[in-house]
Design a protein around this motif. Structure first.
Motif, PDB file in Angstrom:
ATOM      1  N   GLY A  88       0.826  -1.195   0.000  1.00 17.00           N
ATOM      2  CA  GLY A  88       0.000   0.000   0.000  1.00 17.00           C
ATOM      3  C   GLY A  88       0.859   1.243   0.000  1.00 17.00           C
ATOM      4  O   GLY A  88       2.061   1.190   0.306  1.00 17.00           O
ATOM      5  N   TYR A  89       0.236   2.361  -0.365  1.00 19.59           N
ATOM      6  CA  TYR A  89       0.928   3.649  -0.297  1.00 19.59           C
ATOM      7  C   TYR A  89       0.781   4.217   1.105  1.00 19.59           C
ATOM      8  O   TYR A  89      -0.317   4.220   1.661  1.00 19.59           O
ATOM      9  N   VAL A  90       1.902   4.635   1.670  1.00 18.42           N
ATOM     10  CA  VAL A  90       1.880   5.264   2.992  1.00 18.42           C
ATOM     11  C   VAL A  90       2.593   6.609   2.920  1.00 18.42           C
ATOM     12  O   VAL A  90       3.492   6.804   2.091  1.00 18.42           O
ATOM     13  N   ALA A  91       2.190   7.534   3.787  1.00 20.36           N
ATOM     14  CA  ALA A  91       2.892   8.819   3.899  1.00 20.36           C
ATOM     15  C   ALA A  91       4.370   8.544   4.196  1.00 20.36           C
ATOM     16  O   ALA A  91       4.690   7.599   4.924  1.00 20.36           O
ATOM     17  N   LYS A  92       5.258   9.361   3.626  1.00 20.66           N
ATOM     18  CA  LYS A  92       6.693   9.036   3.668  1.00 20.66           C
ATOM     19  C   LYS A  92       7.221   8.880   5.094  1.00 20.66           C
ATOM     20  O   LYS A  92       8.119   8.074   5.336  1.00 20.66           O
TER      21      LYS A  92
END
Length: 363
Positions: A328-332
Protein backbone atom coordinates in the motif's frame (compact mmCIF):
# COMPACT_ATOMS: atom_id res chain seq x y z
CA UNK A 1 -16.41 -12.10 -23.64
CA UNK A 2 -13.31 -13.05 -25.54
CA UNK A 3 -11.87 -16.53 -25.12
CA UNK A 4 -8.30 -17.77 -25.36
CA UNK A 5 -7.51 -20.70 -27.67
CA UNK A 6 -7.35 -22.94 -24.55
CA UNK A 7 -10.76 -22.01 -23.14
CA UNK A 8 -12.32 -25.46 -23.70
CA UNK A 9 -9.35 -27.26 -22.14
CA UNK A 10 -9.68 -25.13 -19.00
CA UNK A 11 -13.35 -26.03 -18.71
CA UNK A 12 -12.59 -29.74 -19.24
CA UNK A 13 -9.99 -29.50 -16.44
CA UNK A 14 -12.64 -28.12 -14.06
CA UNK A 15 -11.45 -24.52 -14.15
CA UNK A 16 -13.68 -22.04 -12.34
CA UNK A 17 -14.19 -19.42 -15.05
CA UNK A 18 -14.62 -15.69 -14.45
CA UNK A 19 -14.62 -12.52 -16.53
CA UNK A 20 -11.22 -10.81 -16.45
CA UNK A 21 -10.15 -7.93 -18.71
CA UNK A 22 -12.87 -8.84 -21.20
CA UNK A 23 -11.82 -12.51 -21.33
CA UNK A 24 -13.35 -15.64 -19.85
CA UNK A 25 -10.42 -16.91 -17.74
CA UNK A 26 -9.86 -19.62 -15.12
CA UNK A 27 -9.49 -18.14 -11.62
CA UNK A 28 -8.72 -21.51 -10.03
CA UNK A 29 -8.65 -25.27 -10.66
CA UNK A 30 -7.66 -27.30 -7.57
CA UNK A 31 -7.77 -24.31 -5.20
CA UNK A 32 -5.62 -21.21 -4.89
CA UNK A 33 -3.43 -22.46 -2.03
CA UNK A 34 -2.78 -25.82 -3.68
CA UNK A 35 -1.95 -24.14 -7.01
CA UNK A 36 0.29 -21.59 -5.28
CA UNK A 37 2.32 -24.30 -3.52
CA UNK A 38 2.50 -26.35 -6.74
CA UNK A 39 4.32 -23.45 -8.42
CA UNK A 40 6.57 -22.75 -5.43
CA UNK A 41 7.60 -26.42 -5.05
CA UNK A 42 7.11 -28.03 -8.46
CA UNK A 43 5.67 -26.73 -11.73
CA UNK A 44 2.44 -25.14 -12.91
CA UNK A 45 1.10 -23.77 -16.19
CA UNK A 46 -0.69 -20.43 -16.59
CA UNK A 47 -2.62 -19.51 -19.71
CA UNK A 48 -1.86 -15.81 -20.02
CA UNK A 49 -2.89 -15.52 -23.68
CA UNK A 50 -5.10 -12.56 -22.74
CA UNK A 51 -1.95 -10.39 -22.48
CA UNK A 52 -1.30 -7.92 -25.31
CA UNK A 53 1.54 -8.04 -27.84
CA UNK A 54 2.59 -5.12 -30.02
CA UNK A 55 5.35 -5.27 -32.63
CA UNK A 56 7.34 -2.08 -33.20
CA UNK A 57 9.40 -2.29 -36.40
CA UNK A 58 11.51 -0.30 -38.83
CA UNK A 59 14.39 2.20 -38.66
CA UNK A 60 12.49 4.35 -36.11
CA UNK A 61 11.48 1.49 -33.81
CA UNK A 62 14.21 2.02 -31.22
CA UNK A 63 13.61 5.77 -31.05
CA UNK A 64 9.90 5.29 -30.36
CA UNK A 65 10.38 2.56 -27.73
CA UNK A 66 13.08 4.62 -26.00
CA UNK A 67 10.75 7.63 -25.83
CA UNK A 68 7.75 5.62 -24.62
CA UNK A 69 9.46 3.69 -21.81
CA UNK A 70 11.35 4.68 -18.65
CA UNK A 71 13.99 1.98 -18.81
CA UNK A 72 16.96 2.30 -21.19
CA UNK A 73 16.60 0.05 -24.25
CA UNK A 74 20.04 1.10 -25.54
CA UNK A 75 21.41 -1.30 -22.89
CA UNK A 76 19.59 -4.27 -24.43
CA UNK A 77 21.40 -6.77 -26.59
CA UNK A 78 19.42 -8.79 -29.11
CA UNK A 79 17.70 -11.65 -27.31
CA UNK A 80 17.25 -9.71 -24.07
CA UNK A 81 14.02 -8.56 -22.41
CA UNK A 82 13.46 -5.65 -20.06
CA UNK A 83 10.80 -4.76 -17.49
CA UNK A 84 9.68 -1.14 -17.86
CA UNK A 85 6.66 1.17 -17.87
CA UNK A 86 4.93 3.75 -20.06
CA UNK A 87 4.80 7.16 -18.29
CA UNK A 88 1.61 9.04 -19.18
CA UNK A 89 2.88 12.62 -19.63
CA UNK A 90 1.46 13.68 -16.24
CA UNK A 91 3.72 11.72 -13.91
CA UNK A 92 1.51 8.62 -13.80
CA UNK A 93 1.79 5.19 -15.45
CA UNK A 94 -0.14 4.11 -18.56
CA UNK A 95 0.98 0.50 -17.98
CA UNK A 96 3.91 -1.68 -16.99
CA UNK A 97 5.24 -3.99 -19.67
CA UNK A 98 8.06 -6.12 -21.05
CA UNK A 99 10.18 -5.01 -24.01
CA UNK A 100 11.82 -7.78 -26.09
CA UNK A 101 14.68 -6.82 -28.41
CA UNK A 102 13.79 -9.32 -31.11
CA UNK A 103 16.11 -8.35 -33.96
CA UNK A 104 17.58 -5.14 -35.42
CA UNK A 105 14.74 -2.65 -35.90
CA UNK A 106 12.18 -4.99 -34.28
CA UNK A 107 10.84 -4.94 -30.71
CA UNK A 108 7.98 -6.80 -29.04
CA UNK A 109 6.02 -4.97 -26.32
CA UNK A 110 4.02 -7.23 -23.99
CA UNK A 111 1.32 -5.31 -22.10
CA UNK A 112 -1.40 -6.08 -19.57
CA UNK A 113 -4.65 -7.60 -20.77
CA UNK A 114 -6.83 -4.95 -19.15
CA UNK A 115 -4.91 -2.17 -20.92
CA UNK A 116 -4.53 -3.47 -24.49
CA UNK A 117 -6.81 -0.89 -26.12
CA UNK A 118 -5.60 1.98 -23.95
CA UNK A 119 -1.94 1.09 -24.52
CA UNK A 120 -2.38 0.67 -28.26
CA UNK A 121 -4.06 4.08 -28.51
CA UNK A 122 -1.22 5.58 -26.44
CA UNK A 123 1.56 4.05 -28.56
CA UNK A 124 -0.16 5.12 -31.81
CA UNK A 125 -0.74 8.66 -30.52
CA UNK A 126 2.94 9.04 -29.56
CA UNK A 127 4.35 7.66 -32.82
CA UNK A 128 5.63 10.92 -34.31
CA UNK A 129 8.74 8.95 -35.30
CA UNK A 130 6.81 6.95 -37.88
CA UNK A 131 7.72 3.48 -36.61
CA UNK A 132 5.78 0.55 -38.07
CA UNK A 133 3.25 -0.74 -35.50
CA UNK A 134 1.31 -3.99 -35.38
CA UNK A 135 -1.14 -5.11 -32.70
CA UNK A 136 -0.75 -8.91 -32.71
CA UNK A 137 -2.60 -9.48 -29.41
CA UNK A 138 -5.46 -11.54 -30.86
CA UNK A 139 -3.14 -13.87 -32.79
CA UNK A 140 -0.59 -14.79 -30.12
CA UNK A 141 -1.04 -17.32 -27.33
CA UNK A 142 1.15 -17.11 -24.22
CA UNK A 143 1.85 -19.77 -21.61
CA UNK A 144 3.83 -19.24 -18.42
CA UNK A 145 5.39 -22.49 -17.14
CA UNK A 146 6.62 -21.59 -13.68
CA UNK A 147 8.33 -23.32 -10.76
CA UNK A 148 11.59 -25.09 -9.90
CA UNK A 149 10.71 -28.10 -12.11
CA UNK A 150 9.76 -26.01 -15.17
CA UNK A 151 13.10 -26.40 -16.93
CA UNK A 152 13.11 -30.22 -16.61
CA UNK A 153 9.62 -30.41 -18.07
CA UNK A 154 10.25 -28.09 -21.00
CA UNK A 155 13.69 -29.50 -21.83
CA UNK A 156 11.98 -32.71 -23.01
CA UNK A 157 10.26 -30.71 -25.76
CA UNK A 158 13.07 -28.67 -27.32
CA UNK A 159 16.62 -29.08 -28.63
CA UNK A 160 17.49 -25.68 -27.15
CA UNK A 161 19.62 -26.00 -24.01
CA UNK A 162 17.31 -24.15 -21.65
CA UNK A 163 20.01 -23.76 -19.00
CA UNK A 164 21.80 -21.50 -21.54
CA UNK A 165 18.92 -18.98 -21.43
CA UNK A 166 19.65 -16.59 -18.53
CA UNK A 167 16.89 -14.73 -16.71
CA UNK A 168 15.28 -12.05 -18.90
CA UNK A 169 16.66 -13.42 -22.17
CA UNK A 170 14.91 -15.41 -24.89
CA UNK A 171 15.38 -17.44 -28.07
CA UNK A 172 13.07 -18.25 -30.97
CA UNK A 173 13.25 -21.92 -31.93
CA UNK A 174 11.35 -25.18 -32.36
CA UNK A 175 9.29 -26.32 -29.38
CA UNK A 176 7.09 -29.44 -29.21
CA UNK A 177 7.53 -29.81 -32.98
CA UNK A 178 6.33 -26.24 -33.66
CA UNK A 179 8.65 -23.70 -35.33
CA UNK A 180 9.13 -20.07 -34.28
CA UNK A 181 8.15 -20.35 -30.62
CA UNK A 182 9.57 -17.57 -28.43
CA UNK A 183 11.08 -19.27 -25.36
CA UNK A 184 11.60 -16.58 -22.73
CA UNK A 185 13.16 -16.94 -19.26
CA UNK A 186 10.62 -14.59 -17.71
CA UNK A 187 7.57 -14.85 -15.46
CA UNK A 188 5.79 -13.03 -12.65
CA UNK A 189 5.91 -15.63 -9.87
CA UNK A 190 9.47 -15.42 -8.50
CA UNK A 191 9.79 -19.21 -8.76
CA UNK A 192 11.65 -19.32 -12.07
CA UNK A 193 10.52 -20.85 -15.33
CA UNK A 194 9.73 -19.76 -18.86
CA UNK A 195 7.09 -18.04 -20.96
CA UNK A 196 6.24 -19.33 -24.44
CA UNK A 197 4.76 -17.20 -27.25
CA UNK A 198 3.28 -18.86 -30.33
CA UNK A 199 0.48 -18.65 -32.87
CA UNK A 200 -3.02 -19.47 -31.56
CA UNK A 201 -3.29 -22.38 -34.02
CA UNK A 202 -0.67 -24.33 -32.04
CA UNK A 203 -2.04 -23.64 -28.55
CA UNK A 204 -3.77 -26.96 -27.85
CA UNK A 205 -0.91 -29.08 -29.22
CA UNK A 206 1.72 -27.24 -27.18
CA UNK A 207 -0.42 -27.21 -24.03
CA UNK A 208 -1.06 -30.96 -24.21
CA UNK A 209 2.62 -31.71 -24.92
CA UNK A 210 3.67 -29.73 -21.84
CA UNK A 211 1.21 -31.57 -19.60
CA UNK A 212 2.37 -34.93 -20.94
CA UNK A 213 6.01 -33.98 -20.34
CA UNK A 214 5.20 -32.71 -16.87
CA UNK A 215 3.08 -35.59 -15.65
CA UNK A 216 5.92 -37.19 -13.66
CA UNK A 217 6.51 -33.86 -11.90
CA UNK A 218 2.88 -33.41 -10.82
CA UNK A 219 2.31 -30.52 -13.23
CA UNK A 220 -1.00 -28.66 -12.77
CA UNK A 221 -2.96 -25.88 -14.50
CA UNK A 222 -2.88 -22.67 -12.46
CA UNK A 223 -5.52 -19.92 -12.41
CA UNK A 224 -5.45 -16.16 -11.98
CA UNK A 225 -6.05 -16.44 -8.22
CA UNK A 226 -2.69 -18.08 -7.54
CA UNK A 227 -1.01 -15.83 -10.09
CA UNK A 228 -2.03 -12.93 -7.85
CA UNK A 229 -0.88 -14.48 -4.56
CA UNK A 230 2.43 -15.58 -6.12
CA UNK A 231 3.25 -12.13 -7.49
CA UNK A 232 2.23 -10.48 -4.22
CA UNK A 233 4.59 -12.66 -2.16
CA UNK A 234 7.36 -11.30 -4.40
CA UNK A 235 6.22 -7.69 -4.01
CA UNK A 236 5.55 -7.36 -7.75
CA UNK A 237 3.14 -4.58 -8.77
CA UNK A 238 -0.24 -5.30 -10.32
CA UNK A 239 -1.54 -2.63 -12.68
CA UNK A 240 -4.89 -1.27 -11.52
CA UNK A 241 -4.05 -2.08 -7.89
CA UNK A 242 -0.52 -0.96 -7.01
CA UNK A 243 0.18 1.27 -10.00
CA UNK A 244 -2.07 3.26 -12.32
CA UNK A 245 -2.43 6.61 -14.06
CA UNK A 246 -2.23 8.42 -10.70
CA UNK A 247 0.94 6.76 -9.34
CA UNK A 248 4.45 7.66 -10.41
CA UNK A 249 7.18 5.04 -10.88
CA UNK A 250 9.20 6.82 -8.16
CA UNK A 251 6.35 6.56 -5.64
CA UNK A 252 5.84 2.92 -6.63
CA UNK A 253 9.45 1.93 -5.93
CA UNK A 254 10.15 1.53 -9.64
CA UNK A 255 13.11 3.90 -9.68
CA UNK A 256 15.21 0.89 -10.75
CA UNK A 257 13.40 0.82 -14.13
CA UNK A 258 13.53 4.62 -14.50
CA UNK A 259 16.91 5.52 -16.02
CA UNK A 260 17.94 9.16 -16.10
CA UNK A 261 21.17 8.82 -18.11
CA UNK A 262 21.87 11.53 -20.65
CA UNK A 263 20.94 9.69 -23.85
CA UNK A 264 17.71 8.22 -22.46
CA UNK A 265 15.05 10.83 -23.28
CA UNK A 266 11.63 9.55 -22.33
CA UNK A 267 8.20 11.03 -21.62
CA UNK A 268 8.07 12.68 -18.14
CA UNK A 269 11.85 12.40 -17.67
CA UNK A 270 12.14 15.89 -16.21
CA UNK A 271 9.18 15.52 -13.84
CA UNK A 272 10.29 12.11 -12.56
CA UNK A 273 13.86 13.34 -12.18
CA UNK A 274 12.64 16.08 -9.84
CA UNK A 275 10.72 13.47 -7.82
CA UNK A 276 13.81 11.28 -7.59
CA UNK A 277 15.96 14.19 -6.43
CA UNK A 278 13.50 15.91 -4.09
CA UNK A 279 11.61 12.86 -2.84
CA UNK A 280 7.89 12.06 -2.84
CA UNK A 281 5.15 12.47 -0.24
CA UNK A 282 4.02 8.83 -0.31
CA UNK A 283 5.69 5.51 -1.05
CA UNK A 284 4.49 2.05 -1.99
CA UNK A 285 5.54 -0.33 0.78
CA UNK A 286 5.07 -3.96 1.72
CA UNK A 287 3.70 -4.79 5.14
CA UNK A 288 3.14 -7.95 7.19
CA UNK A 289 0.29 -8.38 9.62
CA UNK A 290 1.22 -8.68 13.30
CA UNK A 291 -2.39 -9.10 14.39
CA UNK A 292 -4.44 -11.82 12.73
CA UNK A 293 -6.28 -10.57 9.68
CA UNK A 294 -6.14 -10.31 5.91
CA UNK A 295 -5.63 -6.87 4.35
CA UNK A 296 -7.71 -6.20 1.24
CA UNK A 297 -7.48 -3.71 -1.63
CA UNK A 298 -9.03 -0.40 -0.59
CA UNK A 299 -8.68 -0.81 3.19
CA UNK A 300 -7.36 2.27 4.99
CA UNK A 301 -3.91 2.29 6.59
CA UNK A 302 -3.68 4.35 9.79
CA UNK A 303 -1.38 5.31 12.65
CA UNK A 304 -2.08 4.01 16.18
CA UNK A 305 -4.67 6.74 16.73
CA UNK A 306 -6.65 5.83 13.64
CA UNK A 307 -5.44 8.80 11.57
CA UNK A 308 -5.39 7.72 7.93
CA UNK A 309 -1.82 7.56 6.50
CA UNK A 310 -2.45 5.54 3.35
CA UNK A 311 -4.38 2.76 1.65
CA UNK A 312 -3.94 -0.93 0.90
CA UNK A 313 -3.44 -1.58 -2.81
CA UNK A 314 -3.00 -5.39 -2.65
CA UNK A 315 -3.43 -7.90 0.15
CA UNK A 316 -3.81 -11.61 0.81
CA UNK A 317 -3.06 -14.46 3.19
CA UNK A 318 0.43 -15.65 2.18
CA UNK A 319 0.37 -19.43 1.56
CA UNK A 320 4.13 -19.60 2.27
CA UNK A 321 4.12 -17.49 5.46
CA UNK A 322 0.63 -18.34 6.71
CA UNK A 323 0.02 -14.71 7.63
CA UNK A 324 -1.57 -11.64 6.08
CA UNK A 325 0.64 -9.59 3.75
CA UNK A 326 -0.06 -6.52 1.69
CA UNK A 327 1.22 -3.54 -0.22
CA UNK A 328 0.00 0.00 0.00
CA UNK A 329 0.93 3.65 -0.30
CA UNK A 330 1.88 5.26 2.99
CA UNK A 331 2.89 8.82 3.90
CA UNK A 332 6.69 9.04 3.67
CA UNK A 333 7.14 9.49 7.43
CA UNK A 334 5.65 5.99 7.92
CA UNK A 335 7.65 4.34 5.11
CA UNK A 336 10.76 3.25 7.05
CA UNK A 337 11.16 -0.53 7.32
CA UNK A 338 10.05 -1.78 10.73
CA UNK A 339 7.51 1.04 11.24
CA UNK A 340 4.29 -0.14 12.91
CA UNK A 341 1.14 0.79 11.02
CA UNK A 342 -2.49 -0.33 11.31
CA UNK A 343 -4.96 -1.78 8.84
CA UNK A 344 -8.54 -0.62 9.41
CA UNK A 345 -10.85 -3.62 9.06
CA UNK A 346 -14.42 -2.41 9.64
CA UNK A 347 -14.15 -0.80 13.09
CA UNK A 348 -10.95 -2.55 14.19
CA UNK A 349 -7.36 -1.37 13.84
CA UNK A 350 -5.11 -4.39 13.19
CA UNK A 351 -1.38 -3.96 13.78
CA UNK A 352 1.11 -4.51 10.95
CA UNK A 353 4.68 -3.52 10.18
CA UNK A 354 6.40 -2.15 7.10
CA UNK A 355 8.83 -4.69 5.62
CA UNK A 356 11.13 -5.04 2.63
CA UNK A 357 9.83 -7.04 -0.32
CA UNK A 358 9.96 -9.77 -1.42
CA UNK A 359 8.03 -11.17 1.53
CA UNK A 360 9.32 -14.67 0.74
CA UNK A 361 12.95 -15.45 -0.06
CA UNK A 362 13.28 -18.39 -2.45
CA UNK A 363 16.59 -20.18 -2.86
Amino acid sequence: MKKTALNQLHKQAGGKMVEFAGYEMPVEFSGIKDEHLTVRNGVGVFDVSHMGEFWVKGPKAAALVQKLTTNDISKLRMGQAQYTCFPNGKGGIVDDLLVYYYEPEKYLLVVNASNIEKDWDWVVSQNQEGAELENASDRISLLAIQGPKAMEVLQKLTRVNLSDIPFYTFVTDEFAGIDDVIISATGYTGSGGFELYFDNAHAEAIYKAIFEAGEEFGIKPIGLGARDTLRLEMGFCLYGNDIDDTTSPIEAGLGWITKFNEDNDFIDKELLSVQKTEGVERKLRGFEMIDRGIPRHGYELTDQNGVVIGQVTSGTQSPMLNKGIGMGYVAKEYSAFGTEIYVKVRTKLLKAKVVKVPFVSLQ
